[in-house]
Design a protein around this motif. Sequence first.
Motif, PDB file in Angstrom:
ATOM      1  N   GLU A  64       0.811  -1.218   0.000  1.00  0.00           N
ATOM      2  CA  GLU A  64       0.000   0.000   0.000  1.00  0.00           C
ATOM      3  C   GLU A  64       0.845   1.270   0.000  1.00  0.00           C
ATOM      4  OE1 GLU A  64      -3.203   0.294   2.774  1.00  0.00           O
ATOM      5  OE2 GLU A  64      -3.950  -1.711   2.311  1.00  0.00           O
ATOM      6  N   ILE A  65       2.132   1.119   0.196  1.00  0.00           N
ATOM      7  CA  ILE A  65       3.021   2.283   0.200  1.00  0.00           C
ATOM      8  C   ILE A  65       3.383   2.620  -1.245  1.00  0.00           C
ATOM      9  CG2 ILE A  65       5.257   3.199   0.930  1.00  0.00           C
ATOM     10  CD1 ILE A  65       5.128   1.037   3.201  1.00  0.00           C
ATOM     11  N   PRO A  66       2.986   3.793  -1.714  1.00  0.00           N
ATOM     12  CA  PRO A  66       3.356   4.154  -3.087  1.00  0.00           C
ATOM     13  C   PRO A  66       4.865   4.336  -3.206  1.00  0.00           C
ATOM     14  CG  PRO A  66       1.772   5.729  -2.147  1.00  0.00           C
ATOM     15  CD  PRO A  66       2.200   4.815  -1.043  1.00  0.00           C
ATOM     16  N   VAL A  67       5.434   3.728  -4.218  1.00  0.00           N
ATOM     17  CA  VAL A  67       6.862   3.878  -4.475  1.00  0.00           C
ATOM     18  C   VAL A  67       7.041   5.115  -5.345  1.00  0.00           C
ATOM     19  CG1 VAL A  67       8.906   2.828  -5.512  1.00  0.00           C
ATOM     20  CG2 VAL A  67       7.303   1.421  -4.213  1.00  0.00           C
ATOM     21  N   PRO A  68       7.813   6.085  -4.870  1.00  0.00           N
ATOM     22  CA  PRO A  68       7.950   7.348  -5.604  1.00  0.00           C
ATOM     23  C   PRO A  68       8.702   7.207  -6.925  1.00  0.00           C
ATOM     24  CG  PRO A  68       9.088   7.438  -3.477  1.00  0.00           C
ATOM     25  CD  PRO A  68       8.532   6.071  -3.617  1.00  0.00           C
ATOM     26  N   ASP A  69       8.500   8.173  -7.753  1.00  0.00           N
ATOM     27  CA  ASP A  69       9.185   8.252  -9.043  1.00  0.00           C
ATOM     28  C   ASP A  69      10.690   8.285  -8.796  1.00  0.00           C
ATOM     29  OD1 ASP A  69      10.340   9.023 -11.460  1.00  0.00           O
ATOM     30  OD2 ASP A  69       8.857  10.580 -11.855  1.00  0.00           O
ATOM     31  N   GLU A  76      13.382  13.836  -1.545  1.00  0.00           N
ATOM     32  CA  GLU A  76      11.941  13.839  -1.816  1.00  0.00           C
ATOM     33  C   GLU A  76      11.399  12.410  -1.869  1.00  0.00           C
ATOM     34  OE1 GLU A  76       8.247  15.246  -2.090  1.00  0.00           O
ATOM     35  OE2 GLU A  76      10.045  16.418  -1.658  1.00  0.00           O
ATOM     36  N   ARG A  77      12.155  11.503  -2.453  1.00  0.00           N
ATOM     37  CA  ARG A  77      11.712  10.104  -2.496  1.00  0.00           C
ATOM     38  C   ARG A  77      11.577   9.539  -1.086  1.00  0.00           C
ATOM     39  NH1 ARG A  77      15.824   9.339  -6.556  1.00  0.00           N
ATOM     40  NH2 ARG A  77      16.730   7.624  -5.373  1.00  0.00           N
ATOM     41  N   LEU A  78      12.559   9.830  -0.238  1.00  0.00           N
ATOM     42  CA  LEU A  78      12.480   9.334   1.140  1.00  0.00           C
ATOM     43  C   LEU A  78      11.303   9.958   1.885  1.00  0.00           C
ATOM     44  CD1 LEU A  78      16.256   9.205   2.161  1.00  0.00           C
ATOM     45  CD2 LEU A  78      14.758   7.300   1.492  1.00  0.00           C
ATOM     46  N   ARG A  79      11.052  11.233   1.648  1.00  0.00           N
ATOM     47  CA  ARG A  79       9.898  11.880   2.289  1.00  0.00           C
ATOM     48  C   ARG A  79       8.585  11.253   1.833  1.00  0.00           C
ATOM     49  NH1 ARG A  79      12.936  16.967   2.252  1.00  0.00           N
ATOM     50  NH2 ARG A  79      13.195  17.543   4.425  1.00  0.00           N
ATOM     51  N   GLU A  80       8.473  10.986   0.533  1.00  0.00           N
ATOM     52  CA  GLU A  80       7.245  10.368   0.018  1.00  0.00           C
ATOM     53  C   GLU A  80       7.053   8.962   0.576  1.00  0.00           C
ATOM     54  OE1 GLU A  80       6.407  10.534  -4.143  1.00  0.00           O
ATOM     55  OE2 GLU A  80       6.811  12.692  -4.260  1.00  0.00           O
ATOM     56  N   LEU A  81       8.119   8.206   0.659  1.00  0.00           N
ATOM     57  CA  LEU A  81       8.017   6.869   1.252  1.00  0.00           C
ATOM     58  C   LEU A  81       7.575   6.958   2.706  1.00  0.00           C
ATOM     59  CD1 LEU A  81      11.130   5.262  -0.383  1.00  0.00           C
ATOM     60  CD2 LEU A  81       8.817   4.322  -0.500  1.00  0.00           C
ATOM     61  N   ALA A  82       8.151   7.889   3.451  1.00  0.00           N
ATOM     62  CA  ALA A  82       7.769   8.059   4.858  1.00  0.00           C
ATOM     63  C   ALA A  82       6.307   8.450   4.970  1.00  0.00           C
ATOM     64  CB  ALA A  82       8.660   9.108   5.515  1.00  0.00           C
ATOM     65  N   ALA A  83       5.847   9.344   4.113  1.00  0.00           N
ATOM     66  CA  ALA A  83       4.433   9.743   4.138  1.00  0.00           C
ATOM     67  C   ALA A  83       3.540   8.542   3.848  1.00  0.00           C
ATOM     68  CB  ALA A  83       4.185  10.860   3.123  1.00  0.00           C
ATOM     69  N   GLY A  84       3.966   7.694   2.926  1.00  0.00           N
ATOM     70  CA  GLY A  84       3.194   6.497   2.616  1.00  0.00           C
ATOM     71  C   GLY A  84       3.123   5.536   3.783  1.00  0.00           C
ATOM     72  N   ILE A  85       4.233   5.371   4.475  1.00  0.00           N
ATOM     73  CA  ILE A  85       4.256   4.490   5.646  1.00  0.00           C
ATOM     74  C   ILE A  85       3.332   5.031   6.732  1.00  0.00           C
ATOM     75  CG2 ILE A  85       5.714   3.650   7.549  1.00  0.00           C
ATOM     76  CD1 ILE A  85       8.023   3.557   5.433  1.00  0.00           C
ATOM     77  N   ARG A 113      11.633  -0.985   0.393  1.00  0.00           N
ATOM     78  CA  ARG A 113      13.016  -1.028   0.882  1.00  0.00           C
ATOM     79  C   ARG A 113      14.000  -0.832  -0.265  1.00  0.00           C
ATOM     80  NH1 ARG A 113      14.700  -6.470   3.166  1.00  0.00           N
ATOM     81  NH2 ARG A 113      14.941  -6.867   0.962  1.00  0.00           N
ATOM     82  N   ASP A 114      13.735  -1.454  -1.395  1.00  0.00           N
ATOM     83  CA  ASP A 114      14.615  -1.291  -2.549  1.00  0.00           C
ATOM     84  C   ASP A 114      14.644   0.160  -3.012  1.00  0.00           C
ATOM     85  OD1 ASP A 114      15.156  -3.997  -2.417  1.00  0.00           O
ATOM     86  OD2 ASP A 114      13.781  -4.526  -4.055  1.00  0.00           O
ATOM     87  N   SER A 115      13.512   0.846  -2.912  1.00  0.00           N
ATOM     88  CA  SER A 115      13.448   2.262  -3.273  1.00  0.00           C
ATOM     89  C   SER A 115      14.292   3.101  -2.308  1.00  0.00           C
ATOM     90  CB  SER A 115      11.994   2.730  -3.276  1.00  0.00           C
ATOM     91  OG  SER A 115      11.900   4.064  -3.676  1.00  0.00           O
ATOM     92  N   VAL A 116      14.263   2.747  -1.028  1.00  0.00           N
ATOM     93  CA  VAL A 116      15.096   3.444  -0.040  1.00  0.00           C
ATOM     94  C   VAL A 116      16.573   3.202  -0.349  1.00  0.00           C
ATOM     95  CG1 VAL A 116      15.750   3.572   2.401  1.00  0.00           C
ATOM     96  CG2 VAL A 116      13.336   3.419   1.771  1.00  0.00           C
ATOM     97  N   TYR A 117      16.925   1.961  -0.641  1.00  0.00           N
ATOM     98  CA  TYR A 117      18.317   1.657  -0.991  1.00  0.00           C
ATOM     99  C   TYR A 117      18.783   2.537  -2.149  1.00  0.00           C
ATOM    100  CZ  TYR A 117      18.518  -2.771   1.704  1.00  0.00           C
ATOM    101  OH  TYR A 117      18.539  -3.727   2.683  1.00  0.00           O
ATOM    102  N   ALA A 118      17.965   2.649  -3.183  1.00  0.00           N
ATOM    103  CA  ALA A 118      18.348   3.452  -4.351  1.00  0.00           C
ATOM    104  C   ALA A 118      18.543   4.916  -3.957  1.00  0.00           C
ATOM    105  CB  ALA A 118      17.295   3.326  -5.445  1.00  0.00           C
ATOM    106  N   ALA A 119      17.648   5.444  -3.133  1.00  0.00           N
ATOM    107  CA  ALA A 119      17.767   6.843  -2.699  1.00  0.00           C
ATOM    108  C   ALA A 119      19.028   7.047  -1.870  1.00  0.00           C
ATOM    109  CB  ALA A 119      16.524   7.251  -1.905  1.00  0.00           C
ATOM    110  N   LEU A 120      19.335   6.102  -1.003  1.00  0.00           N
ATOM    111  CA  LEU A 120      20.523   6.222  -0.160  1.00  0.00           C
ATOM    112  C   LEU A 120      21.806   6.135  -0.979  1.00  0.00           C
ATOM    113  CD1 LEU A 120      19.344   4.141   2.920  1.00  0.00           C
ATOM    114  CD2 LEU A 120      19.595   6.632   2.762  1.00  0.00           C
TER     115      LEU A 120
END
Length: 176
Positions: A64-69, A76-85, A113-120
């Motif tokens: 249910e957590i939208p994976v950001p662009d 911004e990607r990390l913020r969007e993921l956090a908002a989704g969580i 998690r993979d999206s977070v890895y990419a952002a990091l």
Amino acid sequence: MARRGLTRGEIVDATWDLAAQRGLAAVTMRAVAEQLGVTPMALYRHVGDKQGLLDGLVERLLGEIPVPDPELPWRERLRELAAGIRAVARAHPDLFPLLFHRPAVTAAARRPRDSVYAALREAGLAGDDVVRAERLLSTFILGFAASEAGGRFAHLDAEAEFGYATDAIARLLEKD
């Protein structure tokens, strides 16, 4: 009980409904089978065991957590993921704590998690630092989200508190 073909999706749906109605403690192979009108043995080839049922719930929650662009800046990607969580925690406060007890083992469950890895990695981290920073972030965000959904921050401006914390973490992640 009548025999019929099942899919993993139907089993996860029934497990979700059961957990939402009666709580996680009510989730058993027998209870899910009864909900579906089949014998418990009919579930095993699709989910393995009760742990597989719980893995399906984790997948559903994380799904249910939208994976950001991926073209967005890393912060911004990390913020969007956090908002989704946080949104998932508010939507499912009784099921959300399952994320503290179960790892994300399916490919679908690992997408956030993979999206977070990419952002990091984009932020300049590499190797073990990516994994450790993700653990730090997910532990903080899951804890904040669960606390917020449980009403702990009702007397505070949760957005301001979350913004303060995420800005502090982002500063730690930035390379000098």
